[in-house]
Motif scaffolding. Sequence first.
Motif, PDB file in Angstrom:
ATOM      1  N   GLN A 130       0.809  -1.218   0.000  1.00  0.00           N
ATOM      2  CA  GLN A 130       0.000   0.000   0.000  1.00  0.00           C
ATOM      3  C   GLN A 130       0.840   1.266   0.000  1.00  0.00           C
ATOM      4  O   GLN A 130       0.488   2.265  -0.617  1.00  0.00           O
ATOM      5  N   LYS A 131       1.954   1.214   0.708  1.00  0.00           N
ATOM      6  CA  LYS A 131       2.831   2.386   0.768  1.00  0.00           C
ATOM      7  C   LYS A 131       3.349   2.749  -0.621  1.00  0.00           C
ATOM      8  O   LYS A 131       3.534   3.924  -0.946  1.00  0.00           O
ATOM      9  N   LEU A 132       3.588   1.724  -1.442  1.00  0.00           N
ATOM     10  CA  LEU A 132       4.105   1.960  -2.783  1.00  0.00           C
ATOM     11  C   LEU A 132       2.997   2.316  -3.771  1.00  0.00           C
ATOM     12  O   LEU A 132       3.239   2.998  -4.765  1.00  0.00           O
ATOM     13  N   ASN A 133       1.783   1.834  -3.510  1.00  0.00           N
ATOM     14  CA  ASN A 133       0.684   2.044  -4.446  1.00  0.00           C
ATOM     15  C   ASN A 133      -0.596   2.391  -3.669  1.00  0.00           C
ATOM     16  O   ASN A 133      -1.544   1.612  -3.622  1.00  0.00           O
ATOM     17  N   PRO A 134      -0.620   3.561  -3.055  1.00  0.00           N
ATOM     18  CA  PRO A 134      -1.679   3.906  -2.092  1.00  0.00           C
ATOM     19  C   PRO A 134      -3.076   4.054  -2.681  1.00  0.00           C
ATOM     20  O   PRO A 134      -4.057   4.024  -1.937  1.00  0.00           O
ATOM     21  N   ASP A 135      -3.206   4.220  -3.984  1.00  0.00           N
ATOM     22  CA  ASP A 135      -4.526   4.428  -4.584  1.00  0.00           C
ATOM     23  C   ASP A 135      -5.152   3.130  -5.088  1.00  0.00           C
ATOM     24  O   ASP A 135      -6.250   3.156  -5.650  1.00  0.00           O
TER      25      ASP A 135
END
Length: 328
Positions: free
Chosen positions: A262-267
């Motif tokens: 999630q930190k890398l791809n939060p959307d």
Amino acid sequence: MKLFYVIFLTLIMNFQGNSQQVYSKKEPFAHTFSIVARDTVTGDMGVAVQSHWFSVGSLVTWGKAGVGVVATQSFINPSFGSRGLSLLENGLPPKLAVQTLLELDEGRDVRQLAILDVYGNVAASTGKNCIEAAGHIVGNNFSVQANLMEKNTVWPAMAEAFKNSTGSLAERMLLAMEAAQNEGGDIRGKQSVAILVVKGKSTGNSWEDKVVDLRVEDNKNPLKEMRRLLTIHTAYEYMNQGDLAVETGNNVLAKEHYMNAQKLNPDNLEMKYWYAVTLANNGELVEAKTIFKEIFKQDSHWKTLTPRLIKAKLLTINDKQLEEILKL
């Protein structure tokens, strides 16, 4: 004796008229910059390339786990890819492999070639008629090569960037290519990019042997797009690790991996969803419900999916808890 036989066989194949070895103006015209490299920690091997040419990765980048990687460029001889890997697999070191491939190639003066093996041995060649600025640098476990560049500082900048970089092999090679572009890159501009990373030791399963296999075929800013794709790729690797943790019943570890994703791809809603599922499985229902509510508001399909996870044993909560979630 074996090395002599392999070289002899290759030369005979050339002599008998292998059409790929005869220079032709119809050959792919992929002037470019590239890097072949090995990660000394993991043993992974990689090749990365950018060019002002459509789908450059389809012909320039070659690799096989447990064997090595090849970059063939300038006026491309596509056969150098598979044949170069075959020579490595049959015991030739990269230096002899390069020499063998170029020996009877009528187009050798316009070829640019780099080969790296599983041990980090590497060799490269820049034909004397490659369009300037052109050249290469062979270093420890890597080689950088370029032709038709705006200036002759491109490949030295790549070498320095790679040597001074940290992170995964794909990340380090991307940093090297970004350094090349910052020096002016291809004098014609930019269009496509590719990154291929294979394992140092083959698993025996080809689908497991590729660590990274990403391409941007046609883009105004291909390196920017590749960085976006590589970030997403890394995020999904965390997702895969999270899934494996779930399979073994380690929801604590799964939570950690899903959070990293999630930190890398939060959307990305799916990444948030599986993180929420893991929280629920860990008994952290309050936090899970907050995330579920946000997801369901954006896309109700995730709410429809949720009760189906019970039967599959991917969501291990009781009926009351499930009802609380579905009321969100």
